[in-house]
Design an enzyme around this catalytic site. Structure first.
Site, PDB file in Angstrom:
ATOM      1  N   CYS A   1       2.191 -39.910  -3.968  1.00  0.00           N
ATOM      2  CA  CYS A   1       3.342 -40.795  -3.933  1.00  0.00           C
ATOM      3  C   CYS A   1       4.263 -40.528  -5.113  1.00  0.00           C
ATOM      4  O   CYS A   1       3.877 -39.944  -6.109  1.00  0.00           O
ATOM      5  CB  CYS A   1       2.942 -42.260  -3.920  1.00  0.00           C
ATOM      6  SG  CYS A   1       1.816 -42.717  -2.591  1.00  0.00           S
TER       7      CYS A   1
ATOM      8  N   ARG B   1       4.361 -33.378  -4.681  1.00  0.00           N
ATOM      9  CA  ARG B   1       3.167 -34.211  -4.701  1.00  0.00           C
ATOM     10  C   ARG B   1       2.543 -34.355  -3.311  1.00  0.00           C
ATOM     11  O   ARG B   1       1.383 -34.712  -3.190  1.00  0.00           O
ATOM     12  CB  ARG B   1       3.526 -35.616  -5.215  1.00  0.00           C
ATOM     13  CG  ARG B   1       3.805 -35.670  -6.702  1.00  0.00           C
ATOM     14  CD  ARG B   1       4.363 -37.021  -7.098  1.00  0.00           C
ATOM     15  NE  ARG B   1       4.360 -37.194  -8.545  1.00  0.00           N
ATOM     16  CZ  ARG B   1       3.579 -38.027  -9.215  1.00  0.00           C
ATOM     17  NH1 ARG B   1       2.719 -38.776  -8.565  1.00  0.00           N
ATOM     18  NH2 ARG B   1       3.643 -38.122 -10.512  1.00  0.00           N
TER      19      ARG B   1
ATOM     20  N   TRP C   1       2.303 -41.175   0.479  1.00  0.00           N
ATOM     21  CA  TRP C   1       1.143 -40.473   1.028  1.00  0.00           C
ATOM     22  C   TRP C   1       0.231 -41.556   1.577  1.00  0.00           C
ATOM     23  O   TRP C   1      -0.260 -42.418   0.842  1.00  0.00           O
ATOM     24  CB  TRP C   1       0.447 -39.661  -0.064  1.00  0.00           C
ATOM     25  CG  TRP C   1      -0.667 -38.793   0.431  1.00  0.00           C
ATOM     26  CD1 TRP C   1      -0.572 -37.541   0.949  1.00  0.00           C
ATOM     27  CD2 TRP C   1      -2.065 -39.112   0.419  1.00  0.00           C
ATOM     28  NE1 TRP C   1      -1.825 -37.056   1.268  1.00  0.00           N
ATOM     29  CE2 TRP C   1      -2.761 -37.998   0.960  1.00  0.00           C
ATOM     30  CE3 TRP C   1      -2.813 -40.227   0.021  1.00  0.00           C
ATOM     31  CZ2 TRP C   1      -4.146 -37.973   1.098  1.00  0.00           C
ATOM     32  CZ3 TRP C   1      -4.188 -40.205   0.152  1.00  0.00           C
ATOM     33  CH2 TRP C   1      -4.837 -39.085   0.695  1.00  0.00           C
TER      34      TRP C   1
ATOM     35  N   ASN D   1       2.883 -47.150  -6.052  1.00  0.00           N
ATOM     36  CA  ASN D   1       1.885 -46.086  -6.047  1.00  0.00           C
ATOM     37  C   ASN D   1       0.525 -46.703  -6.345  1.00  0.00           C
ATOM     38  O   ASN D   1       0.428 -47.595  -7.193  1.00  0.00           O
ATOM     39  CB  ASN D   1       2.173 -45.050  -7.134  1.00  0.00           C
ATOM     40  CG  ASN D   1       3.370 -44.188  -6.825  1.00  0.00           C
ATOM     41  OD1 ASN D   1       3.936 -44.251  -5.741  1.00  0.00           O
ATOM     42  ND2 ASN D   1       3.762 -43.376  -7.780  1.00  0.00           N
ATOM     43  N   GLY D   2      -0.515 -46.184  -5.694  1.00  0.00           N
ATOM     44  CA  GLY D   2      -1.858 -46.674  -5.967  1.00  0.00           C
ATOM     45  C   GLY D   2      -2.438 -47.448  -4.796  1.00  0.00           C
ATOM     46  O   GLY D   2      -1.930 -47.391  -3.674  1.00  0.00           O
TER      47      GLY D   2
ATOM     48  N   GLU E   1     -13.782 -21.823  -5.065  1.00  0.00           N
ATOM     49  CA  GLU E   1     -12.334 -21.997  -5.214  1.00  0.00           C
ATOM     50  C   GLU E   1     -11.582 -21.199  -4.161  1.00  0.00           C
ATOM     51  O   GLU E   1     -10.584 -21.668  -3.596  1.00  0.00           O
ATOM     52  CB  GLU E   1     -11.922 -21.577  -6.627  1.00  0.00           C
ATOM     53  CG  GLU E   1     -10.421 -21.525  -6.878  1.00  0.00           C
ATOM     54  CD  GLU E   1      -9.715 -22.862  -6.754  1.00  0.00           C
ATOM     55  OE1 GLU E   1      -8.481 -22.870  -6.769  1.00  0.00           O
ATOM     56  OE2 GLU E   1     -10.400 -23.909  -6.629  1.00  0.00           O
TER      57      GLU E   1
ATOM     58  N   LYS F   1      -9.032 -22.832  -1.389  1.00  0.00           N
ATOM     59  CA  LYS F   1      -7.633 -22.440  -1.209  1.00  0.00           C
ATOM     60  C   LYS F   1      -7.345 -22.096   0.255  1.00  0.00           C
ATOM     61  O   LYS F   1      -6.311 -22.464   0.802  1.00  0.00           O
ATOM     62  CB  LYS F   1      -7.301 -21.232  -2.091  1.00  0.00           C
ATOM     63  CG  LYS F   1      -7.158 -21.558  -3.549  1.00  0.00           C
ATOM     64  CD  LYS F   1      -5.915 -22.389  -3.799  1.00  0.00           C
ATOM     65  CE  LYS F   1      -6.054 -23.179  -5.092  1.00  0.00           C
ATOM     66  NZ  LYS F   1      -6.901 -24.354  -5.005  1.00  0.00           N
TER      67      LYS F   1
ATOM     68  N   GLU G   1      -7.317 -25.297   2.374  1.00  0.00           N
ATOM     69  CA  GLU G   1      -6.216 -26.198   2.020  1.00  0.00           C
ATOM     70  C   GLU G   1      -4.914 -25.833   2.714  1.00  0.00           C
ATOM     71  O   GLU G   1      -4.201 -26.716   3.207  1.00  0.00           O
ATOM     72  CB  GLU G   1      -5.973 -26.173   0.501  1.00  0.00           C
ATOM     73  CG  GLU G   1      -6.894 -27.031  -0.322  1.00  0.00           C
ATOM     74  CD  GLU G   1      -6.538 -26.975  -1.797  1.00  0.00           C
ATOM     75  OE1 GLU G   1      -6.495 -28.034  -2.430  1.00  0.00           O
ATOM     76  OE2 GLU G   1      -6.302 -25.864  -2.315  1.00  0.00           O
TER      77      GLU G   1
ATOM     78  N   HIS H   1     -31.099 -18.805   3.631  1.00  0.00           N
ATOM     79  CA  HIS H   1     -31.555 -20.187   3.732  1.00  0.00           C
ATOM     80  C   HIS H   1     -30.642 -21.031   4.611  1.00  0.00           C
ATOM     81  O   HIS H   1     -30.627 -22.256   4.469  1.00  0.00           O
ATOM     82  CB  HIS H   1     -31.684 -20.805   2.341  1.00  0.00           C
ATOM     83  CG  HIS H   1     -32.711 -20.142   1.483  1.00  0.00           C
ATOM     84  ND1 HIS H   1     -34.060 -20.227   1.733  1.00  0.00           N
ATOM     85  CD2 HIS H   1     -32.575 -19.342   0.400  1.00  0.00           C
ATOM     86  CE1 HIS H   1     -34.721 -19.527   0.828  1.00  0.00           C
ATOM     87  NE2 HIS H   1     -33.835 -18.974   0.012  1.00  0.00           N
TER      88      HIS H   1
ATOM     89  N   LYS I   1      -0.448 -33.579  -4.327  1.00  0.00           N
ATOM     90  CA  LYS I   1      -0.620 -32.825  -5.563  1.00  0.00           C
ATOM     91  C   LYS I   1      -1.357 -33.631  -6.624  1.00  0.00           C
ATOM     92  O   LYS I   1      -2.334 -33.190  -7.188  1.00  0.00           O
ATOM     93  CB  LYS I   1       0.740 -32.385  -6.090  1.00  0.00           C
ATOM     94  CG  LYS I   1       0.684 -31.570  -7.371  1.00  0.00           C
ATOM     95  CD  LYS I   1       0.036 -30.223  -7.138  1.00  0.00           C
ATOM     96  CE  LYS I   1      -0.030 -29.391  -8.384  1.00  0.00           C
ATOM     97  NZ  LYS I   1      -0.797 -28.153  -8.167  1.00  0.00           N
TER      98      LYS I   1
END
Length: 610
Positions: A2, A27, A76, A101-102, A483, A487, A490, A506, A605
């Site tokens: 947000c 964001r 968001w 926001n929040g 990572e 990526k 995402e 395994h 973000k």
């Protein structure tokens, strides 16, 4: 997550609000909107525009509006689906408008209470309860003091939040308040502003003031007043406002993520610029305190967590100090054994990540004596709330999928490792000089790795046709495999998993077919021969291997094995270099699939909610 922008002026501020939102698009958001009041209009009603499209669409709507006071927001979605009804600002009875926001954790109880009092809700959000509560307090107080109404409501809100508030009959007053979520006031000439990120207003004002926890700001065009949690007027330090950042300009690049991948040599060089030796002074620590901790706990989320996982290998192998790494959102809710002589490290690009901040506060409540933040934002809450800090010089990172922030975090953690190793007598002066030379070589080495882009583009065309991928690494390259998988998922929406290569037998080996590419990180280290055996396990099952190998390994292109060689062997710095081709692979695969690279669906973000 947000974004909030607010402004009060004698001039039309609609374009200021729109431009602020445009700068906060990085964001991630599902909807956006603004509400304005035109003080030149005798009745000055609150006028509002909202959309589930991009800020560019909101800008088209904004051409019809004039306002000297206003608030704007990118949302968001948390409570309620992403649609226009749930978009901010929310207005209570035509009188009070709020952006937020929040998350308000007790919103359901408040909603029920307000409905019983006759309030009608038009959205599914937790934010609308704030608007109605302020409206209720504003009328009940009698004198219609907006600042007082906001202060009286805040203790009833449980959770982390930042809010911007305006009232229909106060066309010259903007209210800002924060608890757990960042908010900055920007001071101009005859106009003042409010934002959740200074980037939104860079170049617009001459100085800025960060609100502290619990602060309420009463902002007018000519003056500001800040009240603390007790209602006492306080002064907060002002800082120069940054000039408009060049980071918001794409230049010759197609996406911000691509730009930021190619900015990594500069970011690494800037982070190293003033380092001539290793030691506590790099972190703002006194030698006596620096020598007092005997183990390390690192708390982080997402990409930052993977940087911490690499650091565990470095810290234990090079510095010889016991190290634990915890996902912040898990640590904060579990019972742990607290040892006071632990250095608690928090890692975050923004320094405002809600779970990591909460985990830091939880650790401090348990009696931990030493805290350190590794962060990219000097003014962030984490930097302010820790004893020591190390600031990376990644610069503004706009793409949601982190790249240059990750590599500079790795660099900071490596510098920390060497500083602790020096404390332990594991680093003599000659070794220190040699390691500093190796670090100075990093930008050049990164340029060499970036030159592999054409070969990686060729691989991405094959990856774009797949729906699943497996990433393998061993030792300190296993977190780099994690990572790389993160990526890819995402931004390309391909399902990707990462495993330690030794764990193939395994379970993951059951997934291997010629339809699922297996990406392997193959540095020339003591585990290389073991890794080759794991690769043969994949090849024997018909799997297709895509290997990023050091230049002097004897892994060659054969049927079922595709190899791209990195130009050098980088030793302990290898994770910083090996992650770059994984970033490029994810980026070009996403481009080939036509996804929104910089703003992937459902992601944001700056994750400032739990």
């Amino acid at each position: 997550m947000c974004g909030i922008v607010g402004a009060v002026s004698s001039k039309n501020i609609v374009e200021v609000l729109i431009e602020g939102l445009r700068r906060l698009e990085y964001r991630g958001y599902d909807s956006c909107g603004f509400a304005v009041i035109n003080s030149a209009n005798a009745k000055h009603p609150i006028e509002r525009a909202r959309t589930t499209a991009r800020v560019a669409e909101l800008a088209e709507q904004g051409k019809q509006f004039i306002g000297t006071l206003g608030i704007a927001h990118t949302r968001w979605a948390t409570h309620g689906k992403p649609d226009t009804q749930n978009a901010h600002p929310h207005i209570s009875n035509g009188l009070i408008a709020v952006v937020h926001n929040g998350i308000i954790e007790n919103y359901e109880a408040l909603r029920t209470e307000l409905q019983s009092a006759g309030y009608v809700f038009s959205s599914e959000t937790d934010t609308e309860v704030i608007a109605h509560l302020i409206h209720q307090a504003y009328l009940a107080e009698g004198q219609k003091d907006l600042g007082f109404a906001v202060r009286s409501v805040l203790p009833r809100l449980h959770g982390a939040y930042a809010v911007g508030v305006i009232a229909q009959d106060h066309p010259d007053v903007l209210i800002g308040a924060r608890v757990g979520s960042p908010l900055v006031i920007a001071l101009g000439d005859g106009e003042n502003f409010l934002a959740s990120d200074a980037l939104a207003l860079a170049g617009r004002a001459h100085s800025m003031v960060y609100l502290e926890e619990g602060d309420v700001a009463v902002i007018k065009a000519s003056a500001i007043q800040i009240l603390d949690q007790s209602g006492k007027e306080v002064k907060r330090a002002s800082k120069p406002m940054p000039a408009q950042s060049e980071a918001v300009d794409l230049g010759p690049y197609q996406h911000y993520m691509q730009k930021e991948i190619f900015e990594q040599p500069r970011a690494i060089g800037d982070t190293l610029a003033n380092i001539t030796q290793f030691g506590p002074e790099l972190f703002g620590a006194k030698p006596a305190d620096w020598n007092a901790f005997d183990q390390i706990l690192i708390l982080a989320c997402g990409t930052s967590y993977y940087s911490a996982c690499v650091a565990k290998y470095w810290l234990e192998e090079i510095a010889g100090i016991p190290t634990q790494v915890e996902i912040a959102s898990e640590y904060r809710y579990r019972k742990t054994v607290s040892l006071p002589n632990t250095l608690v490290i928090v890692v975050s690009q923004s320094g405002e990540t809600a779970d990591t901040l909460a985990a830091l506060r939880h650790a401090k409540s348990l009696g931990h004596l030493f805290t350190l933040a590794i962060c990219n934002v000097a003014s962030s809450a984490m930097v302010r709330e820790t004893d020591w800090h190390f600031l990376t010089k990644a610069g503004t990172e706009i793409g949601v999928a982190s790249t240059k922030a990750f590599t500079t975090q790795l660099l900071a953690l490596y510098i920390l490792t060497l500083s602790i190793a020096k404390r332990a007598g594991k680093l003599d002066p000659d070794q220190e000089k040699k390691l500093l030379r190796e670090l100075r070589h990093l930008p050049k080495a990164l340029h060499s790795v970036l030159a592999l882009e054409p070969q990686i583009i060729a691989w991405s065309e094959a990856f774009a046709k797949c729906e699943n991928a497996l990433f393998l690494g061993r030792g300190m390259h296993y977190p780099i495999a994690l990572e790389g998988a993160l990526k890819l998922k995402e931004i390309s929406y391909i399902h990707a998993e990462a495993y330690p290569a030794g764990e193939l037998k395994h379970g993951p080996l059951a997934l291997v077919t010629d339809k699922m590419p297996v990406v392997t990180i193959a540095p020339k280290d003591e585990l290389l021969e073991k890794l080759k055996s794991n690769m043969q396990e994949v090849k024997a099952r018909g799997g297709m291997l895509y290997v990023f190998a050091d230049h002097d390994t004897d892994i060659v292109n054969t049927d079922g094995i595709h190899v791209i060689r990195l130009p050098e062997h980088y030793g302990n710095l290898s994770p910083i270099l090996h992650v770059v081709p994984l970033q490029l692979l994810a980026y070009h695969t996403a481009c080939a699939r036509g996804t929104d690279v910089d703003k992937p669906r459902n992601l944001a973000k700056s994750v400032t909610v739990e």
